[in-house]
Scaffold this motif. Structure first.
Motif, PDB file in Angstrom:
ATOM      1  N   TRP A 127       1.112  -0.945   0.221  1.00  0.00           N
ATOM      2  CA  TRP A 127      -0.345  -0.062  -0.002  1.00  0.00           C
ATOM      3  C   TRP A 127       1.249   1.719  -0.142  1.00  0.00           C
ATOM      4  CZ3 TRP A 127      -1.120   3.360   3.942  1.00  0.00           C
ATOM      5  CH2 TRP A 127      -1.400   4.618   3.316  1.00  0.00           C
ATOM      6  N   ILE A 128       2.145   1.028   0.575  1.00  0.00           N
ATOM      7  CA  ILE A 128       2.753   2.225   0.507  1.00  0.00           C
ATOM      8  C   ILE A 128       3.747   2.618  -0.665  1.00  0.00           C
ATOM      9  CG2 ILE A 128       4.731   3.209   1.870  1.00  0.00           C
ATOM     10  CD1 ILE A 128       4.267   1.712   4.507  1.00  0.00           C
ATOM     11  N   ASP A 129       3.593   4.125  -0.942  1.00  0.00           N
ATOM     12  CA  ASP A 129       4.087   4.410  -2.367  1.00  0.00           C
ATOM     13  C   ASP A 129       5.373   5.124  -1.583  1.00  0.00           C
ATOM     14  OD1 ASP A 129       5.241   6.024  -4.075  1.00  0.00           O
ATOM     15  OD2 ASP A 129       3.073   7.470  -4.488  1.00  0.00           O
ATOM     16  N   PHE A 130       6.908   4.608  -1.956  1.00  0.00           N
ATOM     17  CA  PHE A 130       7.977   4.576  -1.678  1.00  0.00           C
ATOM     18  C   PHE A 130       8.285   5.992  -1.782  1.00  0.00           C
ATOM     19  CE2 PHE A 130       7.842   0.483   0.199  1.00  0.00           C
ATOM     20  CZ  PHE A 130       7.779   0.683   0.994  1.00  0.00           C
ATOM     21  N   GLY A 131       7.581   6.911  -3.279  1.00  0.00           N
ATOM     22  CA  GLY A 131       8.306   8.182  -3.668  1.00  0.00           C
ATOM     23  C   GLY A 131       7.531   9.070  -3.334  1.00  0.00           C
ATOM     24  N   LYS A 132       6.772   8.752  -2.095  1.00  0.00           N
ATOM     25  CA  LYS A 132       6.716  10.755  -1.076  1.00  0.00           C
ATOM     26  C   LYS A 132       6.295   9.811   0.509  1.00  0.00           C
ATOM     27  CE  LYS A 132       1.808  10.119  -3.805  1.00  0.00           C
ATOM     28  NZ  LYS A 132       0.248   9.276  -3.638  1.00  0.00           N
ATOM     29  N   ASP A 133       5.977  10.865   0.919  1.00  0.00           N
ATOM     30  CA  ASP A 133       6.428  10.790   2.626  1.00  0.00           C
ATOM     31  C   ASP A 133       5.519  10.448   3.430  1.00  0.00           C
ATOM     32  OD1 ASP A 133       9.128  12.486   2.370  1.00  0.00           O
ATOM     33  OD2 ASP A 133       7.570  14.415   2.546  1.00  0.00           O
ATOM     34  N   PHE A 134       6.031   9.973   4.548  1.00  0.00           N
ATOM     35  CA  PHE A 134       4.921   9.478   5.053  1.00  0.00           C
ATOM     36  C   PHE A 134       5.149   9.901   7.178  1.00  0.00           C
ATOM     37  CE2 PHE A 134       3.547   5.703   7.932  1.00  0.00           C
ATOM     38  CZ  PHE A 134       2.787   4.635   6.844  1.00  0.00           C
ATOM     39  N   GLY A 135       3.932   9.318   7.358  1.00  0.00           N
ATOM     40  CA  GLY A 135       4.032  10.573   8.603  1.00  0.00           C
ATOM     41  C   GLY A 135       2.959   9.718  10.106  1.00  0.00           C
ATOM     42  N   PHE A 136       2.448   9.349  11.132  1.00  0.00           N
ATOM     43  CA  PHE A 136       1.724   8.844  12.107  1.00  0.00           C
ATOM     44  C   PHE A 136       1.724   9.465  13.384  1.00  0.00           C
ATOM     45  CE2 PHE A 136       5.094   6.222  11.979  1.00  0.00           C
ATOM     46  CZ  PHE A 136       4.709   6.123  13.530  1.00  0.00           C
ATOM     47  N   ASP A 137       0.387   9.491  13.852  1.00  0.00           N
ATOM     48  CA  ASP A 137       0.455   9.965  14.663  1.00  0.00           C
ATOM     49  C   ASP A 137      -0.857   8.819  15.354  1.00  0.00           C
ATOM     50  OD1 ASP A 137       0.602  11.099  17.738  1.00  0.00           O
ATOM     51  OD2 ASP A 137       0.441  12.758  16.314  1.00  0.00           O
ATOM     52  N   ALA A 138      -1.461   8.868  16.832  1.00  0.00           N
ATOM     53  CA  ALA A 138      -2.578   8.600  17.153  1.00  0.00           C
ATOM     54  C   ALA A 138      -3.293   9.092  18.690  1.00  0.00           C
ATOM     55  CB  ALA A 138      -2.370   7.099  17.739  1.00  0.00           C
ATOM     56  N   TYR A 139      -4.413   9.343  18.561  1.00  0.00           N
ATOM     57  CA  TYR A 139      -4.788  10.064  19.058  1.00  0.00           C
ATOM     58  C   TYR A 139      -6.283   9.338  19.750  1.00  0.00           C
ATOM     59  CZ  TYR A 139      -3.391  13.448  15.611  1.00  0.00           C
ATOM     60  OH  TYR A 139      -2.563  14.946  15.184  1.00  0.00           O
ATOM     61  N   THR A 140      -6.369  10.098  21.084  1.00  0.00           N
ATOM     62  CA  THR A 140      -7.537   9.316  21.327  1.00  0.00           C
ATOM     63  C   THR A 140      -9.346  10.974  21.263  1.00  0.00           C
ATOM     64  OG1 THR A 140      -7.117  10.082  24.077  1.00  0.00           O
ATOM     65  CG2 THR A 140      -7.232   7.437  23.681  1.00  0.00           C
ATOM     66  N   VAL A 141     -10.284  10.468  20.555  1.00  0.00           N
ATOM     67  CA  VAL A 141     -11.169  11.602  20.631  1.00  0.00           C
ATOM     68  C   VAL A 141     -12.776  11.120  20.917  1.00  0.00           C
ATOM     69  CG1 VAL A 141      -9.840  12.390  18.265  1.00  0.00           C
ATOM     70  CG2 VAL A 141     -11.440  10.573  18.480  1.00  0.00           C
ATOM     71  N   SER A 142     -13.535  12.338  21.258  1.00  0.00           N
ATOM     72  CA  SER A 142     -14.357  12.462  21.035  1.00  0.00           C
ATOM     73  C   SER A 142     -15.255  12.503  19.985  1.00  0.00           C
ATOM     74  CB  SER A 142     -15.720  12.992  21.989  1.00  0.00           C
ATOM     75  OG  SER A 142     -15.167  12.358  23.187  1.00  0.00           O
ATOM     76  N   ALA A 143     -15.319  11.924  18.644  1.00  0.00           N
ATOM     77  CA  ALA A 143     -16.341  11.704  17.710  1.00  0.00           C
ATOM     78  C   ALA A 143     -17.763  11.167  17.257  1.00  0.00           C
ATOM     79  CB  ALA A 143     -15.544  11.289  16.412  1.00  0.00           C
ATOM     80  N   GLN A 144     -17.972  11.870  16.128  1.00  0.00           N
ATOM     81  CA  GLN A 144     -19.662  11.410  15.921  1.00  0.00           C
ATOM     82  C   GLN A 144     -19.854  11.382  14.308  1.00  0.00           C
ATOM     83  OE1 GLN A 144     -22.253  11.088  17.829  1.00  0.00           O
ATOM     84  NE2 GLN A 144     -20.705  12.006  19.535  1.00  0.00           N
ATOM     85  N   VAL A 145     -19.879  10.333  14.559  1.00  0.00           N
ATOM     86  CA  VAL A 145     -19.889   9.265  12.705  1.00  0.00           C
ATOM     87  C   VAL A 145     -21.704   9.697  11.860  1.00  0.00           C
ATOM     88  CG1 VAL A 145     -20.111   7.836  11.404  1.00  0.00           C
ATOM     89  CG2 VAL A 145     -18.717   7.467  12.710  1.00  0.00           C
ATOM     90  N   GLN A 146     -21.871  10.237  10.720  1.00  0.00           N
ATOM     91  CA  GLN A 146     -23.123  10.861  10.483  1.00  0.00           C
ATOM     92  C   GLN A 146     -22.796  10.583   8.622  1.00  0.00           C
ATOM     93  OE1 GLN A 146     -25.432  14.190  11.599  1.00  0.00           O
ATOM     94  NE2 GLN A 146     -25.123  13.857  14.429  1.00  0.00           N
ATOM     95  N   GLY A 147     -23.541   8.998   8.960  1.00  0.00           N
ATOM     96  CA  GLY A 147     -23.345   8.522   7.631  1.00  0.00           C
ATOM     97  C   GLY A 147     -22.317   8.428   7.146  1.00  0.00           C
ATOM     98  N   ASP A 148     -21.298   8.993   5.506  1.00  0.00           N
ATOM     99  CA  ASP A 148     -20.052   9.134   5.971  1.00  0.00           C
ATOM    100  C   ASP A 148     -19.190  10.338   6.143  1.00  0.00           C
ATOM    101  OD1 ASP A 148     -21.386   7.077   4.092  1.00  0.00           O
ATOM    102  OD2 ASP A 148     -21.199   7.963   1.865  1.00  0.00           O
ATOM    103  N   THR A 149     -19.723  10.752   7.248  1.00  0.00           N
ATOM    104  CA  THR A 149     -18.665  12.224   7.708  1.00  0.00           C
ATOM    105  C   THR A 149     -18.250  11.488   8.920  1.00  0.00           C
ATOM    106  OG1 THR A 149     -20.180  13.898   6.134  1.00  0.00           O
ATOM    107  CG2 THR A 149     -18.847  13.990   7.631  1.00  0.00           C
ATOM    108  N   LEU A 150     -17.511  11.965   9.476  1.00  0.00           N
ATOM    109  CA  LEU A 150     -17.247  11.928  10.842  1.00  0.00           C
ATOM    110  C   LEU A 150     -16.524  13.451  11.100  1.00  0.00           C
ATOM    111  CD1 LEU A 150     -15.344   9.926  13.053  1.00  0.00           C
ATOM    112  CD2 LEU A 150     -13.424  10.456  12.270  1.00  0.00           C
ATOM    113  N   GLU A 151     -17.538  13.912  12.465  1.00  0.00           N
ATOM    114  CA  GLU A 151     -17.080  14.656  12.767  1.00  0.00           C
ATOM    115  C   GLU A 151     -16.131  14.376  14.104  1.00  0.00           C
ATOM    116  OE1 GLU A 151     -19.386  18.848  14.292  1.00  0.00           O
ATOM    117  OE2 GLU A 151     -20.349  17.749  13.019  1.00  0.00           O
TER     118      GLU A 151
END
Length: 189
Positions: A127-151
């Motif tokens: 899945w990784i495109d080695f020609g691109k930059d890469f970064g990652f992080d993790a969060y804990t969040v309060s979130a609502q899913v409505q249809g195809d949208t995450l808020e």
């Protein structure tokens, strides 16, 4: 002289003001024997039930912003939702509103497993495109899913908070670090 940070690991500061399941301690990456990229997010604790809106979120920057979202509550299952948005220089690294991913093959290849006090996200290395930059992080969040949208209404914790910059690096650099054996420190078994 500046020593480059190891792109394999994000060590987070303990925040005793947060409940243990919302407090991220670390995010590590590794390569599995099946040639998959494994992200392991560890928290100080876990919970079976509680606030339904609380989620663990893995954010990957790789040409776009990819967000993988799983409920913190174990009783809510292991269903992962994937969201994406264009990576723009003036956008925040974690947008408050995201649209569900249109990449049909990604959810099929994404594997998620709960581990003691955390979650492992496994992605195929191809899945990784080695020609691109890469970064990652993790969060804990309060979130609502409505249809195809995450808020996202609230960020409880971020593994990489307090670090300057976006922690992006070459995808080749990450792969090289993951494939290079780590030296043991003197006195460690």
């Amino acid at each position: 002289m500046q020593i480059d940070a190891d792109p394999r690991t994000i060590v987070s500061f303990m925040d005793k003001g947060l409940s243990p399941e919302l407090d991220i301690l670390s995010v590590t990456t590794d390569i599995s024997p099946e040639d998959h990229l494994v992200f392991q997010v560890k928290t100080r604790g876990e919970r079976a039930q509680g606030e339904v809106a609380d989620h663990l979120l893995l954010r990957i920057l790789h040409g776009k912003v990819y967000v993988f979202l799983i409920p913190i509550n174990k009783e809510n299952g292991n269903k992962v939702l994937m969201y994406e948005t264009a990576l723009q220089p003036d956008y925040p690294l974690l947008p408050q509103v995201l649209e569900q991913s249109r990449e049909n093959d990604m959810p099929r290849h994404l594997k998620v497993e709960r581990v003691a006090r955390g979650v492992e996200f496994t992605l195929p290395l191809e899945w990784i495109d080695f020609g691109k930059d890469f970064g990652f992080d993790a969060y804990t969040v309060s979130a609502q899913v409505q249809g195809d949208t995450l808020e996202i209404s609230r960020v409880h914790d971020q593994a990489g908070k307090g670090r300057g910059g976006s922690n992006k690096f070459s995808a080749v650099t990450l792969l090289n670090k993951l494939c290079t054996p780590q030296r043991l420190r003197a006195g460690r078994d």
